[in-house]
Design an enzyme around this catalytic site. Structure first.
Site, PDB file in Angstrom:
ATOM      1  N   ASN A 212      -5.407  10.331   0.922  1.00  0.00           N
ATOM      2  CA  ASN A 212      -5.251  10.603   2.362  1.00  0.00           C
ATOM      3  C   ASN A 212      -4.171  11.653   2.576  1.00  0.00           C
ATOM      4  O   ASN A 212      -3.569  12.138   1.631  1.00  0.00           O
ATOM      5  CB  ASN A 212      -4.934   9.303   3.115  1.00  0.00           C
ATOM      6  CG  ASN A 212      -3.644   8.678   2.634  1.00  0.00           C
ATOM      7  OD1 ASN A 212      -2.577   9.252   2.786  1.00  0.00           O
ATOM      8  ND2 ASN A 212      -3.743   7.504   2.008  1.00  0.00           N
ATOM      9  N   PRO A 307      -5.605  -4.354  -3.164  1.00  0.00           N
ATOM     10  CA  PRO A 307      -4.769  -5.448  -2.623  1.00  0.00           C
ATOM     11  C   PRO A 307      -4.098  -5.015  -1.330  1.00  0.00           C
ATOM     12  O   PRO A 307      -3.655  -3.863  -1.217  1.00  0.00           O
ATOM     13  CB  PRO A 307      -3.717  -5.674  -3.721  1.00  0.00           C
ATOM     14  CG  PRO A 307      -3.779  -4.485  -4.610  1.00  0.00           C
ATOM     15  CD  PRO A 307      -5.124  -3.849  -4.450  1.00  0.00           C
ATOM     16  N   LEU A 310       1.113  -5.435   2.072  1.00  0.00           N
ATOM     17  CA  LEU A 310       1.935  -5.958   3.167  1.00  0.00           C
ATOM     18  C   LEU A 310       1.553  -7.401   3.498  1.00  0.00           C
ATOM     19  O   LEU A 310       2.407  -8.244   3.765  1.00  0.00           O
ATOM     20  CB  LEU A 310       1.794  -5.052   4.401  1.00  0.00           C
ATOM     21  CG  LEU A 310       2.742  -5.337   5.550  1.00  0.00           C
ATOM     22  CD1 LEU A 310       4.206  -5.286   5.115  1.00  0.00           C
ATOM     23  CD2 LEU A 310       2.533  -4.340   6.689  1.00  0.00           C
ATOM     24  N   PHE A 325       3.942  -0.577   9.160  1.00  0.00           N
ATOM     25  CA  PHE A 325       3.523   0.546   9.991  1.00  0.00           C
ATOM     26  C   PHE A 325       2.059   0.338  10.361  1.00  0.00           C
ATOM     27  O   PHE A 325       1.323  -0.325   9.637  1.00  0.00           O
ATOM     28  CB  PHE A 325       3.700   1.872   9.237  1.00  0.00           C
ATOM     29  CG  PHE A 325       5.128   2.356   9.237  1.00  0.00           C
ATOM     30  CD1 PHE A 325       6.093   1.688   8.512  1.00  0.00           C
ATOM     31  CD2 PHE A 325       5.510   3.474   9.984  1.00  0.00           C
ATOM     32  CE1 PHE A 325       7.419   2.110   8.521  1.00  0.00           C
ATOM     33  CE2 PHE A 325       6.824   3.902  10.000  1.00  0.00           C
ATOM     34  CZ  PHE A 325       7.779   3.223   9.271  1.00  0.00           C
ATOM     35  N   LYS A 343      -0.462  -9.952   9.339  1.00  0.00           N
ATOM     36  CA  LYS A 343       0.282  -9.678   8.092  1.00  0.00           C
ATOM     37  C   LYS A 343       1.646 -10.366   8.084  1.00  0.00           C
ATOM     38  O   LYS A 343       2.426 -10.193   7.159  1.00  0.00           O
ATOM     39  CB  LYS A 343       0.432  -8.168   7.894  1.00  0.00           C
ATOM     40  CG  LYS A 343      -0.924  -7.443   7.811  1.00  0.00           C
ATOM     41  CD  LYS A 343      -0.814  -6.050   7.251  1.00  0.00           C
ATOM     42  CE  LYS A 343      -2.151  -5.325   7.323  1.00  0.00           C
ATOM     43  NZ  LYS A 343      -2.337  -4.338   6.265  1.00  0.00           N
TER      44      LYS A 343
END
Ligand code: PMT
Length: 400
Positions: A212, A307, A310, A325, A343
């Site tokens: 990315n 995985p 976070l 984030f 999370k």
């Protein structure tokens, strides 16, 4: 009564410093004023003397009292120093420890808390060098009085106007009421922090990968600011073009799995984690050991989930404070709040990555911090080096 030493430097906003002196005096602050030579091109010492009813200081070498060294005694006298307006030139001198006039010598010679109110042309303000100097000062403990947007003397309508005197007065009141972070005694001092930064790359074969646009700029800025505040920082980073900040341990990784292993290994001994990395959610199901050859027709590749690092941290934390984030392109608040809960993190910092002028790769971003207790803090659009300071300032006041 608190003592304020006001340093006025050479910009047209110096006229506002007269009003600031008046407002501070009316609010029962004892005000003494220093002017640079350039400030005196715009305003006179007499104006400040008349309003503040105190001597005004313009020259390091004119000692008004033979029993003391003026620029040292003045710094000791002050409970806070306010540089307003602060020009790009003075900001650069302060950031580099230059002391060649009354203002810079006095400031270099004192540990007194300092507030800085930049005022300049928008391009000067946004210049990388100025932003870097401001970030240095912020990390050194200066309080930043952010310039507003509006009509500038140079004709632009943009960011660069000196903060209004009333707002400066309010910030000083806040400071003396203990409502601002104590930067001299940062909560991050001695804390072990992990920062993840940059992209991950997920290999398909020896020459191709999925990745990315993350540049790592945000994570590296956070790592540097944390380190300057005294934290012991481990930066776990995907491939970037950036150099590791000074005094920061860099652990280079490539894939999400490698980042996961590196974070897990250090998590138990960590106090706070900043997950600013853009971790790939998927990786090719199979990593080929040979280059995939072109074939007739389309190619279908199966991806498997990586995985969720976070999420794992949220499920396994005992003492750690988690800062996640959220990179979103729509329904930003809703999705960010969802990540905050699913999370199990303490704060989620959301950005709109659909706006190509900010977010991935850009030097700028605009964040909103969503805390677990429902509090939302809008940080606005800034250079990432400044945002790193704002994020940490915010956490300093809220993190126990
Ligand atoms: O690097 P820059 O160019 O400076 O750009 C900064 C940034 C845009 C990368 C940064 O501001 C940012 O938004 N980082 C988070 C990117 C992201 O992966 O967001 P997300 O909403 O997909 O993930 C939410 C959180 O879960 C993130 O903290 C992420 O690190 C974490 N995550 C995601 C997937 C995964 N498999 N494991 C994770 O830990």
């Amino acid at each position: 009564m608190k003592n304020i030493l006001l340093a006025v430097t050479g910009g047209i906003a110096a006229y506002k410093a007269i009003d600031l002196t008046s407002k501070l005096t009316q609010a029962d602050y004892e005000v003494r004023v220093m002017l640079t030579d350039h400030a005196q091109e715009f305003v006179t010492p007499l104006a400040f003397q008349a309003i503040g009813r105190n001597p005004v200081y313009t020259n390091t070498f004119i000692e008004q009292n033979p029993e003391e060294i003026q620029h040292v005694a003045l710094g000791d006298w002050a409970d806070a120093i306010v540089v307003a307006p602060a020009t790009a030139n003075t900001i650069a001198k302060l950031a580099n420890g230059i002391a060649d006039d009354m203002v810079t010598s006095t400031i270099l010679a004192t540990e007194t808390p300092k507030f800085i109110a930049p005022a300049m042309n928008v391009h000067m303000y946004e210049n990388k060098r100025t932003q870097h100097n401001l970030a240095t000062l912020s990390a050194d403990g200066y309080y930043f009085l952010e310039p507003g947007e509006g009509f500038l003397a140079c004709g632009y309508v943009a960011k660069g106007r000196m903060e209004e005197p009333l707002q400066i007065l309010e910030r000083l009141n806040q400071y003396f009421n203990n409502d601002l972070p104590n930067k001299k005694n940062s909560k991050f001092k001695g804390v072990h922090a992990i920062v993840t930064a940059g992209p991950t790359i997920e290999e398909l074969d020896p020459v191709r990968y999925l990745s990315n646009r993350s540049s790592g700029k945000m994570g590296y800025a956070l790592a540097e600011s944390l380190s300057k505040r005294g934290a012991k920082v481990t930066l776990i980073s995907g491939p970037t073009h950036l150099d590791a900040p000074k005094n920061v341990e860099l652990i280079p990784i490539e894939s999400a799995q490698q980042m996961f292993e590196a974070v897990k290994l250090r998590f138990d001994s960590t106090d706070i984690v900043f997950k600013s990395a853009a971790v790939s959610d998927y990786a090719p199901a199979e990593m080929l050991d040979h280059k995939l050859k072109k074939q007739a027709g389309d190619l279908t590749v199966t991806f498997k989930r990586t995985p969720d690092i976070l999420k794992y941290l949220g499920e396994n934390k005992h003492k750690q404070f988690l800062v996640g984030f959220a990179a979103e392109t729509q329904n930003i608040e809703t999705y960010a709040q969802k990540k905050l809960k699913s999370k199990n993190v303490d704060v989620i910092i959301a950005n709109n990555v659909g706006d190509r002028t900010i977010g991935f790769s850009s030097d700028d971003n605009a964040y909103t911090m969503y805390y677990k207790n429902g509090k939302a803090v809008e940080l606005g659009k800034h250079k990432k080096v400044i945002l790193a300071e704002h994020i940490l300032d915010n956490l300093e006041t809220r993190w126990q």
